[in-house]
Design a protein around this motif. Structure first.
Motif, PDB file in Angstrom:
ATOM      1  N   GLU A 333     -13.383  -3.892 -39.880  1.00 16.83           N
ATOM      2  CA  GLU A 333     -12.197  -3.226 -39.353  1.00 16.83           C
ATOM      3  C   GLU A 333     -11.142  -4.263 -38.967  1.00 16.83           C
ATOM      4  OE1 GLU A 333     -12.995  -0.255 -36.362  1.00 16.83           O
ATOM      5  OE2 GLU A 333     -15.041  -0.043 -37.085  1.00 16.83           O
ATOM      6  N   PHE A 334      -9.923  -4.038 -39.409  1.00 15.22           N
ATOM      7  CA  PHE A 334      -8.802  -4.918 -39.117  1.00 15.22           C
ATOM      8  C   PHE A 334      -7.671  -4.097 -38.493  1.00 15.22           C
ATOM      9  CE2 PHE A 334     -11.268  -6.907 -42.399  1.00 15.22           C
ATOM     10  CZ  PHE A 334     -11.213  -8.266 -42.125  1.00 15.22           C
ATOM     11  N   LEU A 335      -6.815  -4.789 -37.753  1.00 18.14           N
ATOM     12  CA  LEU A 335      -5.687  -4.149 -37.093  1.00 18.14           C
ATOM     13  C   LEU A 335      -4.414  -4.893 -37.472  1.00 18.14           C
ATOM     14  CD1 LEU A 335      -7.285  -3.910 -33.525  1.00 18.14           C
ATOM     15  CD2 LEU A 335      -7.297  -2.147 -35.300  1.00 18.14           C
ATOM     16  N   ALA A 336      -3.302  -4.195 -37.483  1.00  9.80           N
ATOM     17  CA  ALA A 336      -2.041  -4.840 -37.843  1.00  9.80           C
ATOM     18  C   ALA A 336      -0.893  -4.199 -37.083  1.00  9.80           C
ATOM     19  CB  ALA A 336      -1.795  -4.760 -39.353  1.00  9.80           C
ATOM     20  N   LEU A 337       0.209  -4.961 -36.969  1.00 10.46           N
ATOM     21  CA  LEU A 337       1.437  -4.487 -36.335  1.00 10.46           C
ATOM     22  C   LEU A 337       2.624  -4.893 -37.192  1.00 10.46           C
ATOM     23  CD1 LEU A 337       0.835  -5.552 -32.607  1.00 10.46           C
ATOM     24  CD2 LEU A 337       0.853  -3.211 -33.480  1.00 10.46           C
ATOM     25  N   THR A 338       3.605  -4.019 -37.310  1.00 15.32           N
ATOM     26  CA  THR A 338       4.877  -4.367 -37.938  1.00 15.32           C
ATOM     27  C   THR A 338       5.999  -3.825 -37.065  1.00 15.32           C
ATOM     28  OG1 THR A 338       5.033  -2.362 -39.278  1.00 15.32           O
ATOM     29  CG2 THR A 338       3.872  -4.227 -40.240  1.00 15.32           C
ATOM     30  N   ALA A 339       7.041  -4.610 -36.897  1.00 14.69           N
ATOM     31  CA  ALA A 339       8.172  -4.198 -36.067  1.00 14.69           C
ATOM     32  C   ALA A 339       9.438  -4.204 -36.913  1.00 14.69           C
ATOM     33  CB  ALA A 339       8.330  -5.142 -34.878  1.00 14.69           C
ATOM     34  N   SER A 340      10.141  -3.083 -36.941  1.00 11.91           N
ATOM     35  CA  SER A 340      11.434  -3.005 -37.614  1.00 11.91           C
ATOM     36  C   SER A 340      12.106  -1.716 -37.177  1.00 11.91           C
ATOM     37  CB  SER A 340      11.269  -3.043 -39.141  1.00 11.91           C
ATOM     38  OG  SER A 340      10.933  -1.765 -39.624  1.00 11.91           O
ATOM     39  N   GLY A 341      13.288  -1.477 -37.667  1.00 13.75           N
ATOM     40  CA  GLY A 341      13.992  -0.264 -37.285  1.00 13.75           C
ATOM     41  C   GLY A 341      13.945   0.815 -38.339  1.00 13.75           C
ATOM     42  N   ASN A 342      13.124   0.613 -39.396  1.00 13.39           N
ATOM     43  CA  ASN A 342      13.128   1.562 -40.504  1.00 13.39           C
ATOM     44  C   ASN A 342      11.724   2.094 -40.777  1.00 13.39           C
ATOM     45  OD1 ASN A 342      14.042   3.108 -42.623  1.00 13.39           O
ATOM     46  ND2 ASN A 342      13.915   1.436 -44.115  1.00 13.39           N
TER      47      ASN A 342
END
Length: 692
Positions: A333-342
């Motif tokens: 199991e892996f986790l991820a984050l992405t930050a943007s306005g779209n």
């Protein structure tokens, strides 16, 4: 004369400041060592205590002699060498005793240790004054020793107290300051209670250490000791700092893949969520699960699984761009984050990039593996304004997508949460269903198809929820198996069914289903034996029903359990035949007594030629293996007639009786008596009609 007095006073002040500075720095280093001693045990603790005593004792020894010289810095004087050494030994011994006692855990340990050190410091001054020879005479006031004892004991107690009972991180510095103040206070107390009277006729004894020589030697020795102690402290501090950095690195990164771990992910999530909230941006959290990884571990070993995880992590790491973050939670199991306005467009694009990283086969230990990943994601604050809920949403979406199709990318929706919340609530209530007497047993009669007479009944579990009413078995049975609540529920059902049959409420045999989870019990046969003995039911009247999938996970163990049940006299039936595996090898290998034909085929009789052919094949198979067949789901007389004509031994279904509670069985049995008839059915369907 005025010039000489002013010069003497200036020299005195300089020497007092020097004594205080030596004591301050030396005792500060000693307190660092003492703090390390209190934080360790065994031999290491004793070593740090000895170092603390040597450094602190040497500092007190030097400052004692310097402060005595300051009483009259211009007078010719000297010290006995042996006495000077005795003062040093006294200082170290009393510091060691004071630190040892002060580090204990009884109520006044620090204060007692400080008192011991104060006594030692007082003894040092007395010995040093006795060893100080001047060209003149030294006059003492009667109360001088008593006055000197006050600052010596008081400041010593305060110093050890502050070192052992720190309120803030600065308290240990206060211990060193207390010792420095003590040296200065003792000096001025001695200066007020003693007076040196010059006398040129007094000759100094030979072999004395001159004041100047002793001062230089003392300061040099002490600086050497303190420098060595300080170096030891710095080296230890550096080693601990490096160790702490290493521990921090290990705590925040996954040792196998080198990716950040769950702790680091939580910190990054907190930071990114706060920033997204402040800047009115969106943040997406991802739950990534490798499909079929457990099978690789089981087939090829954990070594191959570890190598695969390392390569998978490296492939996903290469897909990261900009403000994208990837971490490993555990296992596959892996986790991820992405930050943007779209979002969610960017979230979908990121998930697709991660999925493409698994397009090429993985080559591990000479084996090629085609893998996919199931990915779920949730967007903050669109899906939830709660940061802690964001990851839960992503995991829920991943699980929902994976249950539908491996390799799917699934975005979170509120409907998922409502369904999951309801499921969690049901699972929680299911744990208490047995204790709250919410479980019920319904019985569906089983009939001999040749004459329509009742030959037994199947026990069916029902759940009457305290607030929601009757819950469908199709809803709560899978949930009970998932949470393993079926273990307790299944045992209750078996005991209740055996008790009802033993009391004469059920004619013939009583059939009870065994869940795959129940079949995993090590003591299953012993549990059934105990229930039979407890209820007094004959083993020949109990029939347990198992599906083929139940015993396929561990065939040797399944065979052993079935043989145990057969040896007890319990009948074993294969349930839901015609679905799942339904392999002939299973029928041959396992000691079944009966085959239960699934209702899927029965419902299409007698007009569906394919279903009719399958049913005849199963009946012929049962006859050749000497295993009678019971057909489920009989709803019409046409179905009954076809099955009886084709040689099916028994049946159950709504035609004969619906499942009812045990209290309603007498009336249902009476109503079912109308189906009793001669062994040869009057309305038998002609073979040519059946085959049409």
């Amino acid at each position: 004369m005025v010039y000489s007095a002013a010069y003497s006073l200036a020299c005195e002040q300089i020497l007092v400041l020097l004594a205080g500075a030596v004591c301050l720095f030396g005792s500060w280093v000693g307190m660092r060592h003492f703090a390390r001693a209190r934080a360790t045990k065994g031999t290491t603790r004793h070593g740090w205590l000895l170092m603390a005593s040597i450094v602190t004792g040497a500092a007190l020894w030097a400052s004692t002699f310097v402060s005595i010289l300051a009483l009259d810095p211009l007078m010719a004087s000297g010290f006995e060498p042996l006495a000077a050494g005795t003062v040093l030994v006294t200082a170290i011994i009393f510091c060691l005793l004071g630190f040892e006692i002060g580090s204990r855990h009884f109520t006044l340990a620090p204060e007692t240790g400080g008192l011991v050190m104060g006594i030692g410091i007082l003894a040092m001054h007395i010995i040093a004054l006795q060893a100080w020879h001047i060209q003149g005479s030294l006059e003492w006031l009667p109360y001088g020793i008593a006055l000197t004892a006050v600052p010596a004991l008081g400041f010593s107690i305060l110093a050890v107290n502050r070192a052992n009972r720190p309120v803030t991180r600065w308290c240990r510095h206060g211990a060193a300051v207390s010792f420095a103040c003590m040296i200065c206070a003792v000096h001025y107390t001695l200066a007020a209670t003693t007076s040196a009277v010059p006398d040129a006729s007094v000759a100094l004894p030979p072999n004395l250490l001159s004041a100047n020589l002793l001062a230089v030697a003392v300061i040099g020795t002490v600086l050497l000791v303190i420098g060595n102690g300080f170096s030891t402290y710095v080296i230890d501090l550096r080693a601990r700092t490096e160790s702490a950095d290493r521990i921090h690195q290990l705590s925040f990164s996954d040792a196998m893949t080198g990716l950040p771990n769950r702790i680091a992910f939580n910190e990054r999530l907190a930071f990114d969520a706060a920033e997204a909230h402040e800047n009115a941006h969106k943040l997406a959290a991802f739950s990534i699960d490798i499909d079929g990884f457990k099978d690789i571990n089981d087939l090829y070993g954990h070594g191959a699984g570890d190598l695969l995880l390392i390569e998978a992590a490296d492939r996903m790491r290469k897909q990261l761009r900009g403000r994208e973050f990837l971490a490993r939670q555990s296992g596959d199991e892996f986790l991820a984050l992405t930050a943007s306005g779209n979002h969610p467009h960017d979230a979908q694009a990121f998930a697709e990039r991660i999925a493409r990283a698994f397009a090429a086969p993985f080559i591990v230990q000479g084996h090629a593996f085609d893998l996919t990943v199931s990915i779920g994601f949730s967007v903050f604050p669109t899906d939830t304004p709660e940061r802690d809920q964001l990851l839960s949403n992503a995991k829920l979406a991943m699980q929902r997508g994976k249950s539908t199709q491996h390799g799917s990318i699934c975005a979170y929706s509120r409907e998922m949460d409502d369904s999951a919340r309801k499921r969690r609530a049901l699972a929680r209530d299911l744990d208490y269903a047995t204790g709250r007497d919410e479980l019920l047993l319904y019985y569906q009669l089983q009939t001999s198809l040749s004459d329509g007479r009742i030959c037994g009944a199947e026990a069916l579990m029902r759940w009457k929820h305290g607030k929601l009413g009757m819950i469908s078995p199709g809803e709560f049975i899978p949930l009970a198996e998932e949470t393993r609540a079926i273990m307790e529920m299944g045992e209750w059902a078996l005991r209740a069914a055996c008790r009802d049959a033993a009391l004469g409420n059920i004619p013939g045999t009583v059939a009870v289903n065994l869940s795959p989870v129940q079949f995993g019990r090590e003591d299953l046969a012993e549990m059934i034996q105990g229930i039979l003995e407890e209820t007094g039911l004959s083993p020949s009247r109990l029939e347990v029903e198992v599906t083929e999938s139940t015993i396929m996970s561990d065939q040797s163990r399944g065979l052993h359990i079935l043989r145990q049940l057969k040896a007890m006299g319990v009948t074993v039936a294969m349930d839901d035949f015609g679905t799942g595996y339904s392999s002939l090898a299973t029928l041959h290998a396992f000691p079944f007594d009966k085959i239960k034909l699934d209702q899927t085929f029965v419902k299409r009789l007698p007009h569906d030629a394919a279903a009719a052919a399958i049913v005849r094949t199963v009946l012929a198979l049962g006859e050749s293996l000497n295993m009678p067949v019971l057909a489920e789901g009989i709803e019409t007389e046409a179905q009954w007639d076809f099955l009886a004509r084709a040689g099916c031994a028994k049946g159950q279904g709504y035609l004969f009786a619906k499942p009812v509670a045990v209290a309603q069985l007498p009336s249902v049995i009476e109503a079912a008596a109308r189906f009793a008839r001669d062994p040869a059915p009057a309305s038998a369907i002609a073979p040519e009609t059946v085959a049409a």
